[in-house]
Design a protein around this motif. Structure first.
Motif, PDB file in Angstrom:
ATOM      1  N   MET A 187       0.832  -1.215   0.000  1.00 59.37           N
ATOM      2  CA  MET A 187       0.000   0.000   0.000  1.00 59.37           C
ATOM      3  C   MET A 187       0.866   1.264   0.000  1.00 59.37           C
ATOM      4  O   MET A 187       0.553   2.249  -0.616  1.00 59.37           O
ATOM      5  N   TYR A 188       1.953   1.202   0.746  1.00 66.00           N
ATOM      6  CA  TYR A 188       2.871   2.340   0.744  1.00 66.00           C
ATOM      7  C   TYR A 188       4.188   1.920   0.111  1.00 66.00           C
ATOM      8  O   TYR A 188       4.584   0.764   0.205  1.00 66.00           O
ATOM      9  N   ARG A 189       4.844   2.883  -0.511  1.00 67.11           N
ATOM     10  CA  ARG A 189       6.148   2.589  -1.095  1.00 67.11           C
ATOM     11  C   ARG A 189       7.134   3.621  -0.569  1.00 67.11           C
ATOM     12  O   ARG A 189       6.710   4.742  -0.214  1.00 67.11           O
ATOM     13  N   PRO A 190       8.403   3.249  -0.528  1.00 67.76           N
ATOM     14  CA  PRO A 190       9.381   4.234  -0.074  1.00 67.76           C
ATOM     15  C   PRO A 190       9.482   5.384  -1.073  1.00 67.76           C
ATOM     16  O   PRO A 190       9.506   5.153  -2.281  1.00 67.76           O
ATOM     17  N   VAL A 191       9.491   6.601  -0.591  1.00 69.39           N
ATOM     18  CA  VAL A 191       9.600   7.768  -1.475  1.00 69.39           C
ATOM     19  C   VAL A 191      10.994   8.361  -1.301  1.00 69.39           C
ATOM     20  O   VAL A 191      11.330   8.900  -0.242  1.00 69.39           O
ATOM     21  N   HIS A 192      11.778   8.232  -2.346  1.00 65.77           N
ATOM     22  CA  HIS A 192      13.178   8.673  -2.262  1.00 65.77           C
ATOM     23  C   HIS A 192      13.334  10.161  -2.589  1.00 65.77           C
ATOM     24  O   HIS A 192      12.756  10.648  -3.560  1.00 65.77           O
ATOM     25  N   ILE A 193      14.157  10.826  -1.802  1.00 65.75           N
ATOM     26  CA  ILE A 193      14.677  12.140  -2.199  1.00 65.75           C
ATOM     27  C   ILE A 193      16.035  11.903  -2.859  1.00 65.75           C
ATOM     28  O   ILE A 193      16.366  12.480  -3.884  1.00 65.75           O
ATOM     29  N   SER A 246       1.003  20.210   3.610  1.00 68.31           N
ATOM     30  CA  SER A 246       1.717  18.960   3.912  1.00 68.31           C
ATOM     31  C   SER A 246       2.534  19.154   5.174  1.00 68.31           C
ATOM     32  O   SER A 246       2.994  20.269   5.465  1.00 68.31           O
ATOM     33  N   TYR A 247       2.658  18.082   5.950  1.00 69.04           N
ATOM     34  CA  TYR A 247       3.567  18.065   7.105  1.00 69.04           C
ATOM     35  C   TYR A 247       4.695  17.131   6.707  1.00 69.04           C
ATOM     36  O   TYR A 247       4.492  15.917   6.603  1.00 69.04           O
ATOM     37  N   ASN A 248       5.862  17.695   6.464  1.00 68.42           N
ATOM     38  CA  ASN A 248       6.959  16.911   5.906  1.00 68.42           C
ATOM     39  C   ASN A 248       7.863  16.346   6.998  1.00 68.42           C
ATOM     40  O   ASN A 248       8.185  17.040   7.967  1.00 68.42           O
ATOM     41  N   SER A 249       8.271  15.126   6.781  1.00 73.42           N
ATOM     42  CA  SER A 249       9.184  14.457   7.696  1.00 73.42           C
ATOM     43  C   SER A 249      10.107  13.612   6.826  1.00 73.42           C
ATOM     44  O   SER A 249       9.710  13.186   5.730  1.00 73.42           O
ATOM     45  N   TYR A 250      11.317  13.395   7.291  1.00 72.81           N
ATOM     46  CA  TYR A 250      12.323  12.732   6.446  1.00 72.81           C
ATOM     47  C   TYR A 250      13.092  11.678   7.234  1.00 72.81           C
ATOM     48  O   TYR A 250      13.264  11.797   8.457  1.00 72.81           O
ATOM     49  N   ILE A 251      13.551  10.682   6.507  1.00 72.77           N
ATOM     50  CA  ILE A 251      14.401   9.626   7.075  1.00 72.77           C
ATOM     51  C   ILE A 251      15.760   9.686   6.380  1.00 72.77           C
ATOM     52  O   ILE A 251      15.813   9.791   5.146  1.00 72.77           O
ATOM     53  N   ILE A 252      16.823   9.609   7.169  1.00 72.44           N
ATOM     54  CA  ILE A 252      18.149   9.382   6.573  1.00 72.44           C
ATOM     55  C   ILE A 252      18.585   7.977   6.985  1.00 72.44           C
ATOM     56  O   ILE A 252      18.685   7.667   8.180  1.00 72.44           O
ATOM     57  N   GLU A 280      -1.243   7.304  11.834  1.00 72.18           N
ATOM     58  CA  GLU A 280      -1.408   5.953  11.289  1.00 72.18           C
ATOM     59  C   GLU A 280      -0.734   5.817   9.912  1.00 72.18           C
ATOM     60  O   GLU A 280       0.069   4.921   9.685  1.00 72.18           O
ATOM     61  N   SER A 281      -1.047   6.750   9.002  1.00 75.30           N
ATOM     62  CA  SER A 281      -0.413   6.627   7.684  1.00 75.30           C
ATOM     63  C   SER A 281       1.062   7.001   7.758  1.00 75.30           C
ATOM     64  O   SER A 281       1.899   6.437   7.032  1.00 75.30           O
ATOM     65  N   TYR A 282       1.397   7.898   8.667  1.00 77.37           N
ATOM     66  CA  TYR A 282       2.807   8.289   8.848  1.00 77.37           C
ATOM     67  C   TYR A 282       3.652   7.074   9.239  1.00 77.37           C
ATOM     68  O   TYR A 282       4.707   6.822   8.649  1.00 77.37           O
ATOM     69  N   SER A 283       3.175   6.306  10.208  1.00 78.76           N
ATOM     70  CA  SER A 283       3.975   5.162  10.681  1.00 78.76           C
ATOM     71  C   SER A 283       4.121   4.121   9.568  1.00 78.76           C
ATOM     72  O   SER A 283       5.168   3.477   9.437  1.00 78.76           O
ATOM     73  N   LYS A 284       3.092   3.995   8.724  1.00 78.01           N
ATOM     74  CA  LYS A 284       3.196   3.037   7.610  1.00 78.01           C
ATOM     75  C   LYS A 284       4.214   3.515   6.572  1.00 78.01           C
ATOM     76  O   LYS A 284       4.918   2.711   5.950  1.00 78.01           O
ATOM     77  N   LYS A 285       4.265   4.802   6.366  1.00 79.17           N
ATOM     78  CA  LYS A 285       5.253   5.339   5.422  1.00 79.17           C
ATOM     79  C   LYS A 285       6.673   5.108   5.951  1.00 79.17           C
ATOM     80  O   LYS A 285       7.584   4.804   5.187  1.00 79.17           O
ATOM     81  N   ILE A 286       6.823   5.279   7.266  1.00 80.10           N
ATOM     82  CA  ILE A 286       8.153   5.029   7.865  1.00 80.10           C
ATOM     83  C   ILE A 286       8.532   3.562   7.670  1.00 80.10           C
ATOM     84  O   ILE A 286       9.648   3.243   7.255  1.00 80.10           O
ATOM     85  N   GLU A 287       7.577   2.681   7.929  1.00 80.62           N
ATOM     86  CA  GLU A 287       7.858   1.245   7.777  1.00 80.62           C
ATOM     87  C   GLU A 287       8.197   0.902   6.330  1.00 80.62           C
ATOM     88  O   GLU A 287       9.063   0.061   6.065  1.00 80.62           O
ATOM     89  N   ALA A 288       7.509   1.568   5.381  1.00 82.21           N
ATOM     90  CA  ALA A 288       7.805   1.316   3.965  1.00 82.21           C
ATOM     91  C   ALA A 288       9.247   1.705   3.641  1.00 82.21           C
ATOM     92  O   ALA A 288       9.892   1.106   2.777  1.00 82.21           O
ATOM     93  N   ALA A 289       9.751   2.717   4.336  1.00 86.07           N
ATOM     94  CA  ALA A 289      11.112   3.180   4.066  1.00 86.07           C
ATOM     95  C   ALA A 289      12.159   2.330   4.775  1.00 86.07           C
ATOM     96  O   ALA A 289      13.184   1.979   4.184  1.00 86.07           O
ATOM     97  N   ILE A 290      11.909   1.972   6.038  1.00 85.11           N
ATOM     98  CA  ILE A 290      12.992   1.350   6.816  1.00 85.11           C
ATOM     99  C   ILE A 290      12.738  -0.128   7.134  1.00 85.11           C
ATOM    100  O   ILE A 290      13.592  -0.787   7.725  1.00 85.11           O
ATOM    101  N   GLY A 291      11.567  -0.646   6.752  1.00 87.35           N
ATOM    102  CA  GLY A 291      11.265  -2.052   7.061  1.00 87.35           C
ATOM    103  C   GLY A 291      11.209  -2.284   8.558  1.00 87.35           C
ATOM    104  O   GLY A 291      10.665  -1.465   9.297  1.00 87.35           O
TER     105      GLY A 291
END
Ligand code: FEO
Length: 395
Positions: free
Chosen positions: A1-7, A35-41, A58-69
């Motif tokens: 449902m979510y995919r990692p979004v790369h910068i 938008s409320y932007n947050s980033y992962i390095i 809820e959707s934020y945590s899923k986006k994080i999981e999509a990025a970092i597993g």
């Protein structure tokens, strides 16, 4: 449902869009959302930079999981504590109990005050650095852009600046994240409206922040609102430089209140005079129809302001008074000004406006006040006032 979004290969976007809130900070309309932007390095250590409004966790945590597993986040870097960005700190800590929260002394005090969190906090000072592996981060304190604890995080390795509210704008992201992939039309005016209303009071702190960023190479500016800037970095930095010095284009905003149309007719006559005087950029705003946030945005954009008010209960018309107060709070500088108004039995409005404008040290061209309906003599005065303003602006 979510995919990692790369910068970039190792920087991910995990922000969310808010298309439901009507009024930002319960006062500023959001016609295009926000938008409320947050980033992962991602590195040997993982850093999360800022969080999002708690309603979107809820959707934020899923986006994080999509990025970092199933990896864990090692650091949460808090650039700004306003709840649109800090709102999910406590839930992130519940998900990642060992996370270390990084902020400056003021941030840490606010984390304690908002969330009663007192452990696993790491204080950083201006210029301190943090190694994640290949990525090295540096922290720059930028107080009052927009709150006293505000800081920016610079990824030295990828030359990415995580700038907090600075360079941000209203407007949700419609599928894209990086500027070069998006139609930016709606964002430019929404960026100015954001600046004028949120950051506009803090011109000097913005200048100080820009001075600290002088010479810093940037591949990306990752703000907490709006697009990630990549192609448009020079433009957005220049806009901030200009707005923070209250620089404006040649043009006139005519903002007025009108109960029965008489003050409104005066506004029309002044506008005709401005155009006859050779200034094309003229914008009329009825304060009862246009939200003040849009009027302020135009006031930040143009060199001239003409303010009109009927006398109401021996005072200014409430919408005009409110707008005047907003201008005063933001200490807008270097404007050409005139005022006008109408009354039925006692003219007070102009007298109420004058001391505020005096305090701002603006260049006052004059004023016109009419008793009851607009008549030919005062129409002529309004027209002449418009021409005088135009001449002053052109000259
Ligand atoms: Fe977007 Fe000052 O918070």
């Amino acid at each position: 449902m979510y995919r990692p979004v790369h910068i970039s290969d190792s920087i991910y976007y995990v922000g969310v869009n808010d298309r439901r809130t009507n009024l930002f900070e319960s006062q500023l309309p959001l016609p295009y959302g926000v938008s409320y932007n947050s980033y992962i390095i991602m590195d040997e250590k993982i850093a999360l930079i800022d969080t999002v409004d708690v309603c979107f966790f809820e959707s934020y945590s899923k986006k994080i999981e999509a990025a970092i597993g199933d990896r864990k986040i090692d650091y949460l870097i808090v650039n700004h504590m306003e709840p649109d960005h800090s709102g999910s700190i406590h839930l992130i800590r519940e998900h990642y109990p060992d996370i270390r929260i990084i902020g400056n002394a003021k941030t840490i005090e606010m984390i304690n005050g908002y969330f009663e969190i007192t452990n696993n906090l790491q204080e950083v000072k201006d210029g301190d650095q943090l190694e994640l592996g290949k990525h090295r981060l540096s922290f720059t304190l930028t107080p009052m852009v927009h709150w006293p604890e505000t800081m920016m995080t610079y990824d030295i390795t990828e030359k990415a600046l995580f700038s907090g509210d600075a360079f941000g704008c209203f407007g949700a992201l419609d599928g894209g994240v990086i500027d070069q992939t998006m139609n930016l039309d709606k964002f430019w005016s929404e960026m100015r409206r954001y600046y004028a209303n949120i950051v506009g009071k803090y011109g000097v702190p913005v200048q100080n922040a820009l001075a600290k960023l002088q010479g810093v190479e940037m591949n990306y500016i990752c703000s907490t609102h709006g697009p990630v800037w990549k192609e448009q970095i020079e433009k957005v930095v220049n806009l901030y430089s200009r707005w923070s010095r209250y620089e404006a284009e040649a043009g006139v905003v005519i903002a007025y209140g009108t109960m029965y149309g008489n003050t409104g007719q005066m506004a029309e006559a002044i506008a005709e005079g401005v155009v006859a005087g050779g200034v094309k950029n003229v914008i009329l705003h009825d304060v009862s129809k246009t939200d003040a946030s849009f009027i302020l945005s135009d006031i930040f954009n143009y060199t001239g302001l003409v303010l009109g008010s009927p006398t109401y209960m021996n005072e200014l018309f409430p919408g005009v008074e409110s707008l005047l107060r907003k201008i005063e709070v933001r200490q807008v500088k270097n404007r050409v000004f005139a005022s006008f108004g109408s009354f039925t039995w006692a003219g007070v409005a102009i007298k109420r406006i004058a001391p505020v404008i005096e305090g701002l040290k603006w260049d006052v061209v004059g004023s016109v006040e009419e008793k009851q309906a607009l008549k030919q003599e005062k129409y002529n005065e309004c027209f002449s006032l418009g021409m005088e303003i135009a001449n002053k602006i052109k000259g």
